[in-house]
Design a protein around this motif. Structure first.
Motif, short mmCIF file in Angstrom:
data_model
loop_
_atom_site.label_atom_id
_atom_site.label_comp_id
_atom_site.label_asym_id
_atom_site.label_seq_id
_atom_site.Cartn_x
_atom_site.Cartn_y
_atom_site.Cartn_z
N LYS A 194 5.13 10.45 19.19
CA LYS A 194 4.52 11.62 18.56
C LYS A 194 5.15 11.94 17.20
CE LYS A 194 1.79 12.93 22.02
NZ LYS A 194 0.33 13.13 21.86
N THR A 195 4.61 12.98 16.58
CA THR A 195 5.25 13.57 15.41
C THR A 195 5.38 15.06 15.65
OG1 THR A 195 5.33 13.59 12.99
CG2 THR A 195 3.23 14.17 14.01
N HIS A 196 6.29 15.67 14.92
CA HIS A 196 6.42 17.12 14.94
C HIS A 196 6.34 17.67 13.52
CE1 HIS A 196 7.54 21.01 16.58
NE2 HIS A 196 8.55 21.10 15.73
N GLN A 197 6.82 16.90 12.56
CA GLN A 197 6.82 17.34 11.17
C GLN A 197 5.97 16.47 10.26
OE1 GLN A 197 11.30 17.89 11.98
NE2 GLN A 197 11.06 18.73 9.92
N GLY A 198 5.50 15.33 10.78
CA GLY A 198 4.64 14.47 9.98
C GLY A 198 3.19 14.89 10.04
N ALA A 199 2.33 14.16 9.35
CA ALA A 199 0.91 14.53 9.24
C ALA A 199 0.18 14.35 10.56
CB ALA A 199 0.25 13.68 8.15
N PHE A 200 0.44 13.25 11.26
CA PHE A 200 -0.17 13.00 12.57
C PHE A 200 0.68 11.94 13.27
CE2 PHE A 200 -2.40 10.83 9.13
CZ PHE A 200 -2.35 9.49 9.50
N ASP A 201 0.42 11.69 14.53
CA ASP A 201 1.32 10.87 15.34
C ASP A 201 1.57 9.48 14.75
OD1 ASP A 201 1.67 12.92 17.14
OD2 ASP A 201 0.19 12.17 18.59
N GLU A 202 0.55 8.87 14.17
CA GLU A 202 0.69 7.51 13.66
C GLU A 202 1.05 7.48 12.17
OE1 GLU A 202 0.74 4.63 15.21
OE2 GLU A 202 0.46 5.58 17.16
N SER A 203 1.37 8.61 11.59
CA SER A 203 1.71 8.63 10.16
C SER A 203 3.19 8.34 9.96
CB SER A 203 1.35 9.98 9.54
OG SER A 203 2.29 10.98 9.92
N ALA A 204 3.55 8.04 8.72
CA ALA A 204 4.95 7.78 8.35
C ALA A 204 5.46 8.97 7.57
CB ALA A 204 5.06 6.49 7.54
N TRP A 205 6.09 9.88 8.28
CA TRP A 205 6.69 11.07 7.67
C TRP A 205 7.82 10.62 6.75
CZ3 TRP A 205 11.23 13.77 10.21
CH2 TRP A 205 11.55 14.96 9.54
N SER A 206 7.78 11.03 5.51
CA SER A 206 8.65 10.44 4.48
C SER A 206 10.13 10.65 4.74
CB SER A 206 8.28 11.00 3.10
OG SER A 206 6.97 10.63 2.77
N ARG A 207 10.51 11.86 5.13
CA ARG A 207 11.93 12.07 5.38
C ARG A 207 12.39 11.31 6.62
NH1 ARG A 207 12.06 17.12 5.03
NH2 ARG A 207 12.44 17.85 7.14
N GLY A 208 11.51 11.15 7.58
CA GLY A 208 11.86 10.36 8.75
C GLY A 208 12.20 8.92 8.40
N GLN A 209 11.48 8.36 7.43
CA GLN A 209 11.80 7.01 6.98
C GLN A 209 13.17 7.00 6.32
OE1 GLN A 209 9.27 5.21 8.36
NE2 GLN A 209 8.52 7.31 8.71
N GLY A 210 13.52 8.09 5.64
CA GLY A 210 14.83 8.20 5.03
C GLY A 210 15.96 8.29 6.04
N TRP A 211 15.73 9.07 7.12
CA TRP A 211 16.75 9.11 8.18
C TRP A 211 16.99 7.72 8.74
CZ3 TRP A 211 18.63 13.40 6.97
CH2 TRP A 211 18.01 14.65 7.05
N ALA A 212 15.91 6.97 8.95
CA ALA A 212 16.03 5.62 9.50
C ALA A 212 16.76 4.68 8.54
CB ALA A 212 14.65 5.07 9.84
N LEU A 213 16.39 4.72 7.27
CA LEU A 213 17.01 3.87 6.26
C LEU A 213 18.51 4.13 6.17
CD1 LEU A 213 16.93 1.95 3.80
CD2 LEU A 213 16.34 3.96 2.40
N TYR A 214 18.87 5.37 6.05
CA TYR A 214 20.27 5.75 5.93
C TYR A 214 21.02 5.40 7.21
CZ TYR A 214 24.21 8.81 4.55
OH TYR A 214 25.43 9.33 4.18
#
Length: 412
Positions: free
Chosen positions: A234-254
């Protein structure tokens, strides 16, 4: 003997050449970096002047300051930023301000109700221990906090539980990758490998379940607490469940860049590189590299409440990218390394421009503008955020270390 001498001289020449190449790729000047650090120091002093003694800066919204108590997940970023600025700008007053805040934050070492203790305690007390060496003041706080965080790990799902609220069974968010550094550093301090083992197990489970084939990340994975089975993505802060929430990608990268640093396991390096490549090659990434709040903004339907705001940028994500890419470039070879590093430099330069950096005395004393907390929840929309400032200043301090020939990242 002559042959040995020849090879020795050749090796020294190679090393010197390599060092020269590493230095020559630094395109941002020392004056530029120091100017940003000095201006940020002046700015945060204004924020300090309006912050209540027992509160922590959160955001500045509609002309009003928003503060939190110490149990808010962002409480450690403000003292952490003060400490980084003390390191980068050399102002003793910033250390004093940070230490005053730590007195009000210390009680969170007993908080077993949150996964965010890395943000809250490592970004603050961790930096304080590193910079002052005062083990008597800070070591016990960090180890008690690390034990509190570790208590949220369970063997069946093999991850640290994120949320204990709502209808989730056993929710784990990608943000949790950021709190693993706290555990790896606890192993450094104590010599006990158990903390690192929990961090690695969490990271491994997250690789298995949190990522799509293109290496974009889901925001929330809900597990069955008793079997470890994935119940929902799921998502909670992204656009929809299958979207790539930008800050989430940053948490993963870091997070995976950090996990490679801490373990030297190639799987984490490959994961970080794949995430970086996803971000940097995405067709929706703007030319200035400051991402829209969600990479899949174009797929938001016109009847969505977020449609009119879908083009908002998220500077907090960009600050994360900048700091992480600087580090990832150090572990990567060839053209990829050059790309990661140059993109980090571009991000630092762009975030330091008037488009994203506030003028002195404006923006409530926050350094950067235009972050997005949770657009679908109408929370912290197009405002400054304390963690955007933290990772921006971290990137500046890391870059300054490189300019000075120092190591990029300093642990405990």
């Amino acid at each position: 003997m002559r042959l040995y001498t020849f090879f020795l001289l050749a090796a020294l020449c190679f090393i010197q050449t390599t060092e020269a190449q590493n230095t020559s790729k630094l395109t941002l000047s020392k004056d530029f970096i120091e100017q940003q650090l000095q201006e940020a120091s002046h700015q945060i002093k204004y924020l300090a002047s309006v912050t209540p003694e027992d509160k922590f800066p959160k955001t500045f919204e509609n002309g009003q300051q928003k503060f939190s108590n110490s149990d808010w997940w962002c409480s450690g970023f403000y003292p952490g930023t003060l400490l980084y600025l003390y390191e980068g700008a050399g102002d003793q007053g910033l250390l004093d301000l940070a230490q005053q805040k730590l007195k009000h934050l210390e009680k969170e070492k007993h908080n077993t109700g949150t996964h965010d203790l890395g943000f809250m305690l490592y970004c603050s007390f961790g930096n304080a221990l590193r910079l002052t060496g005062d083990s008597a003041a800070y070591k016990e706080v960090l180890l008690t906090g690390a034990n509190s965080l570790a208590s949220r790990y369970h063997d069946k799902p093999k991850v640290i539980k994120s949320w204990s609220w709502g209808s989730w069974n056993y929710a784990v968010i990608i943000d949790n990758m950021m709190n693993l550094e706290f555990l790896t550093q606890a192993s450094h301090i104590t010599g006990n490998p158990q903390y690192r083992k929990i961090a690695e197990t969490h990271a491994n489970t997250t690789i298995k379940n949190h990522f799509r084939e293109d290496f974009s990340s889901y925001h929330v994975i809900d597990y069955d607490e008793h079997t470890g089975k994935v119940l929902a993505k799921k998502t909670h802060q992204g656009a929809f469940d299958e979207s790539a929430w930008s800050r989430g990608q940053g948490w993963a990268l870091y997070g995976y860049t950090m996990m490679y640093r801490e373990t030297k396991k190639k799987a984490y390096l490959r994961q970080a590189q794949k995430i970086a490549d996803y971000i940097l090659s995405h067709p929706n990434l703007p030319a200035d590299l400051v991402p829209y709040w969600d990479f899949d903004k174009d797929k938001i339907s016109t009847d969505s409440k977020t449609y009119e705001q879908r083009d908002l940028r998220d500077v907090s994500a960009a600050a994360l990218y900048a700091s992480a890419l600087l580090e990832l470039a150090q572990y990567t070879k060839g053209t990829k390394s050059t790309t990661y590093f140059s993109k980090a430099e571009q991000l630092i330069q762009n975030l330091s421009s008037p488009t994203y950096k506030a003028a002195q005395g404006e923006n409530g004393g926050y350094i950067l503008k235009h972050s997005v907390g949770a657009l679908p929840l109408n929370s912290e929309v197009d405002v400054p955020l304390t963690y955007a400032d933290y990772y921006y200043i971290e990137a500046l301090v890391r870059y300054k270390r490189l300019l000075e020939g120092d190591v990029l990242v300093k642990g405990l």
